[in-house]
Design a protein around this motif. Structure first.
Motif, PDB file in Angstrom:
ATOM      1  N   GLY A  20       0.887  -1.073   0.032  1.00 28.12           N
ATOM      2  CA  GLY A  20      -0.618   0.325  -0.482  1.00 28.12           C
ATOM      3  C   GLY A  20       0.773   1.486   0.122  1.00 28.12           C
ATOM      4  O   GLY A  20       2.360   1.157  -0.654  1.00 28.12           O
ATOM      5  N   GLU A  21       0.304   2.242   0.739  1.00 28.81           N
ATOM      6  CA  GLU A  21       0.758   3.182   0.424  1.00 28.81           C
ATOM      7  C   GLU A  21       2.059   3.366   1.279  1.00 28.81           C
ATOM      8  O   GLU A  21       1.851   2.638   2.683  1.00 28.81           O
ATOM      9  CB  GLU A  21      -0.047   4.914   1.024  1.00 28.81           C
ATOM     10  N   ALA A  22       2.991   4.232   1.212  1.00 25.88           N
ATOM     11  CA  ALA A  22       4.559   4.373   2.048  1.00 25.88           C
ATOM     12  C   ALA A  22       4.460   5.538   2.677  1.00 25.88           C
ATOM     13  O   ALA A  22       3.953   6.182   2.565  1.00 25.88           O
ATOM     14  CB  ALA A  22       5.641   4.755   0.934  1.00 25.88           C
ATOM     15  N   LYS A  23       4.933   5.249   3.706  1.00 25.55           N
ATOM     16  CA  LYS A  23       5.394   7.045   4.670  1.00 25.55           C
ATOM     17  C   LYS A  23       6.788   6.951   5.254  1.00 25.55           C
ATOM     18  O   LYS A  23       7.587   6.257   5.144  1.00 25.55           O
ATOM     19  CB  LYS A  23       4.906   6.813   5.895  1.00 25.55           C
ATOM     20  N   LEU A  24       7.417   8.288   4.085  1.00 24.80           N
ATOM     21  CA  LEU A  24       8.586   8.197   3.807  1.00 24.80           C
ATOM     22  C   LEU A  24       8.905  10.027   4.820  1.00 24.80           C
ATOM     23  O   LEU A  24       8.204  11.364   4.844  1.00 24.80           O
ATOM     24  CB  LEU A  24       8.595   8.826   2.595  1.00 24.80           C
ATOM     25  N   HIS A  25      10.250   9.743   4.964  1.00 23.31           N
ATOM     26  CA  HIS A  25      10.383  11.499   5.244  1.00 23.31           C
ATOM     27  C   HIS A  25      11.659  11.692   4.357  1.00 23.31           C
ATOM     28  O   HIS A  25      12.812  11.381   3.392  1.00 23.31           O
ATOM     29  CB  HIS A  25      11.734  11.283   6.970  1.00 23.31           C
ATOM     30  N   TYR A  26      11.214  12.639   3.645  1.00 23.03           N
ATOM     31  CA  TYR A  26      11.855  13.782   2.176  1.00 23.03           C
ATOM     32  C   TYR A  26      12.546  14.166   3.285  1.00 23.03           C
ATOM     33  O   TYR A  26      12.993  15.646   3.600  1.00 23.03           O
ATOM     34  CB  TYR A  26      11.118  15.180   1.845  1.00 23.03           C
ATOM     35  N   GLY A  27      14.215  14.120   2.398  1.00 23.09           N
ATOM     36  CA  GLY A  27      15.657  14.705   2.418  1.00 23.09           C
ATOM     37  C   GLY A  27      15.751  15.888   1.145  1.00 23.09           C
ATOM     38  O   GLY A  27      15.099  15.699   0.526  1.00 23.09           O
ATOM     39  N   PRO A  28      17.149  16.692   1.209  1.00 26.88           N
ATOM     40  CA  PRO A  28      17.692  17.021   0.674  1.00 26.88           C
ATOM     41  C   PRO A  28      18.713  16.177  -0.446  1.00 26.88           C
ATOM     42  O   PRO A  28      18.391  16.738  -2.109  1.00 26.88           O
ATOM     43  CB  PRO A  28      19.106  17.886   0.599  1.00 26.88           C
ATOM     44  N   ASN A  29      18.502  15.390  -0.318  1.00 28.97           N
ATOM     45  CA  ASN A  29      19.225  14.258  -1.009  1.00 28.97           C
ATOM     46  C   ASN A  29      18.598  12.830  -1.979  1.00 28.97           C
ATOM     47  O   ASN A  29      19.001  11.692  -1.912  1.00 28.97           O
ATOM     48  CB  ASN A  29      20.704  13.960  -1.215  1.00 28.97           C
ATOM     49  N   GLY A  30      17.533  12.726  -0.745  1.00 28.33           N
ATOM     50  CA  GLY A  30      16.599  11.349  -0.731  1.00 28.33           C
ATOM     51  C   GLY A  30      15.518  11.223   0.026  1.00 28.33           C
ATOM     52  O   GLY A  30      14.914  12.638   0.630  1.00 28.33           O
ATOM     53  N   PHE A  31      15.517  10.322  -0.146  1.00 25.95           N
ATOM     54  CA  PHE A  31      14.354   9.895   1.328  1.00 25.95           C
ATOM     55  C   PHE A  31      14.242   9.147   2.002  1.00 25.95           C
ATOM     56  O   PHE A  31      15.075   8.015   1.172  1.00 25.95           O
ATOM     57  CB  PHE A  31      13.017  10.254   0.378  1.00 25.95           C
ATOM     58  N   ARG A  32      13.592   8.696   3.297  1.00 23.63           N
ATOM     59  CA  ARG A  32      13.626   7.610   4.332  1.00 23.63           C
ATOM     60  C   ARG A  32      12.467   7.141   4.607  1.00 23.63           C
ATOM     61  O   ARG A  32      11.360   7.910   4.529  1.00 23.63           O
ATOM     62  CB  ARG A  32      14.417   7.787   5.291  1.00 23.63           C
ATOM     63  N   VAL A  33      12.175   5.382   3.896  1.00 24.60           N
ATOM     64  CA  VAL A  33      10.902   5.254   4.548  1.00 24.60           C
ATOM     65  C   VAL A  33      11.211   5.079   5.874  1.00 24.60           C
ATOM     66  O   VAL A  33      11.669   4.269   6.685  1.00 24.60           O
ATOM     67  CB  VAL A  33      11.332   3.831   3.346  1.00 24.60           C
ATOM     68  N   LEU A  34       9.946   5.299   5.951  1.00 23.81           N
ATOM     69  CA  LEU A  34       9.020   5.107   7.275  1.00 23.81           C
ATOM     70  C   LEU A  34       8.483   4.306   7.762  1.00 23.81           C
ATOM     71  O   LEU A  34       8.431   2.867   9.046  1.00 23.81           O
ATOM     72  CB  LEU A  34       8.641   6.979   8.241  1.00 23.81           C
ATOM     73  N   ARG A  35       7.315   3.924   6.538  1.00 26.71           N
ATOM     74  CA  ARG A  35       6.330   2.763   6.644  1.00 26.71           C
ATOM     75  C   ARG A  35       6.746   1.936   5.202  1.00 26.71           C
ATOM     76  O   ARG A  35       6.673   3.158   4.240  1.00 26.71           O
ATOM     77  CB  ARG A  35       5.382   2.840   7.453  1.00 26.71           C
ATOM     78  N   ALA A  36       7.102   1.093   5.243  1.00 29.08           N
ATOM     79  CA  ALA A  36       7.241   0.222   4.143  1.00 29.08           C
ATOM     80  C   ALA A  36       5.691   0.749   3.054  1.00 29.08           C
ATOM     81  O   ALA A  36       4.686   0.694   3.259  1.00 29.08           O
ATOM     82  CB  ALA A  36       7.446  -0.821   3.867  1.00 29.08           C
ATOM     83  N   GLY A  37       5.734   0.149   1.374  1.00 30.31           N
ATOM     84  CA  GLY A  37       4.624   0.862   1.256  1.00 30.31           C
ATOM     85  C   GLY A  37       5.587   0.387  -0.411  1.00 30.31           C
ATOM     86  O   GLY A  37       6.788   0.779  -0.639  1.00 30.31           O
ATOM     87  N   GLN A  38       4.102   0.847  -1.446  1.00 29.49           N
ATOM     88  CA  GLN A  38       5.066   0.618  -2.745  1.00 29.49           C
ATOM     89  C   GLN A  38       4.801   1.605  -3.368  1.00 29.49           C
ATOM     90  O   GLN A  38       5.145   2.035  -4.534  1.00 29.49           O
ATOM     91  CB  GLN A  38       4.268  -0.411  -4.101  1.00 29.49           C
ATOM     92  N   HIS A  39       3.559   3.257  -2.746  1.00 31.39           N
ATOM     93  CA  HIS A  39       3.870   4.065  -3.471  1.00 31.39           C
ATOM     94  C   HIS A  39       3.546   5.452  -2.608  1.00 31.39           C
ATOM     95  O   HIS A  39       2.860   5.530  -1.480  1.00 31.39           O
ATOM     96  CB  HIS A  39       2.597   4.016  -4.718  1.00 31.39           C
ATOM     97  N   VAL A  40       3.546   6.618  -2.851  1.00 27.63           N
ATOM     98  CA  VAL A  40       2.965   7.524  -2.136  1.00 27.63           C
ATOM     99  C   VAL A  40       1.834   8.451  -2.845  1.00 27.63           C
ATOM    100  O   VAL A  40       1.729   8.331  -4.488  1.00 27.63           O
ATOM    101  CB  VAL A  40       3.991   8.767  -2.031  1.00 27.63           C
ATOM    102  N   PHE A  41       1.144   9.172  -2.653  1.00 24.68           N
ATOM    103  CA  PHE A  41       0.155  10.113  -3.967  1.00 24.68           C
ATOM    104  C   PHE A  41       1.133  11.711  -3.166  1.00 24.68           C
ATOM    105  O   PHE A  41       1.227  12.155  -3.278  1.00 24.68           O
ATOM    106  CB  PHE A  41      -0.539   9.732  -3.047  1.00 24.68           C
ATOM    107  N   CYS A  42       0.712  11.567  -4.952  1.00 19.79           N
ATOM    108  CA  CYS A  42       0.929  13.489  -5.154  1.00 19.79           C
ATOM    109  C   CYS A  42       0.330  14.124  -4.117  1.00 19.79           C
ATOM    110  O   CYS A  42      -1.009  14.253  -4.496  1.00 19.79           O
ATOM    111  CB  CYS A  42       0.694  13.543  -6.991  1.00 19.79           C
ATOM    112  N   ALA A  43       0.761  15.742  -3.665  1.00 15.28           N
ATOM    113  CA  ALA A  43       0.078  16.228  -2.902  1.00 15.28           C
ATOM    114  C   ALA A  43      -0.549  17.345  -3.491  1.00 15.28           C
ATOM    115  O   ALA A  43      -1.464  18.298  -3.434  1.00 15.28           O
ATOM    116  CB  ALA A  43       1.867  17.019  -2.154  1.00 15.28           C
ATOM    117  N   SER A  44      -0.766  17.697  -5.385  1.00 17.08           N
ATOM    118  CA  SER A  44      -0.962  18.010  -6.072  1.00 17.08           C
ATOM    119  C   SER A  44      -2.057  17.225  -6.871  1.00 17.08           C
ATOM    120  O   SER A  44      -2.882  18.135  -7.081  1.00 17.08           O
ATOM    121  CB  SER A  44      -0.069  19.285  -6.777  1.00 17.08           C
ATOM    122  N   SER A  45      -1.839  16.622  -6.770  1.00 13.55           N
ATOM    123  CA  SER A  45      -2.724  16.003  -8.442  1.00 13.55           C
ATOM    124  C   SER A  45      -3.262  14.597  -7.583  1.00 13.55           C
ATOM    125  O   SER A  45      -4.758  14.346  -7.861  1.00 13.55           O
ATOM    126  CB  SER A  45      -2.037  15.239  -9.357  1.00 13.55           C
ATOM    127  N   GLY A  46      -2.671  14.240  -6.922  1.00 12.95           N
ATOM    128  CA  GLY A  46      -3.225  13.167  -5.938  1.00 12.95           C
ATOM    129  C   GLY A  46      -3.496  11.264  -6.612  1.00 12.95           C
ATOM    130  O   GLY A  46      -3.814  10.576  -6.227  1.00 12.95           O
TER     131      GLY A  46
END
Length: 69
Positions: A12-38
């Motif tokens: 399902g949906e992953a939970k990520l922490h976004y950094g300047p050079n990448g992201f860290r997975v906080l909760r495993a998942g296959q995707h995230v949802f675009c904040a603008s388009s969904g």
């Protein structure tokens, strides 16, 4: 084989922490949802995000629109 609701969490949906050079997975998942388009964004296709707002974006155009002053 019986599966409970939590056993399929990685698909399902992953939970990520976004950094300047990448992201860290906080909760495993296959995707995230675009904040603008969904629209869902597969983690292996995620290229655009805001460190400040901690949001992912599907395209560079959507990221640029969101980050305009």
């Amino acid at each position: 084989m019986l599966m409970n609701k939590n056993s399929d969490r990685a698909s399902g949906e992953a939970k990520l922490h976004y950094g300047p050079n990448g992201f860290r997975v906080l909760r495993a998942g296959q995707h995230v949802f675009c904040a603008s388009s969904g629209v869902p964004i597969a983690l292996d296709e995620l290229r655009y995000w805001s460190v400040e707002f901690q949001e992912p974006y599907a395209t560079p155009q959507l990221a640029t629109e969101r980050l305009k002053p």
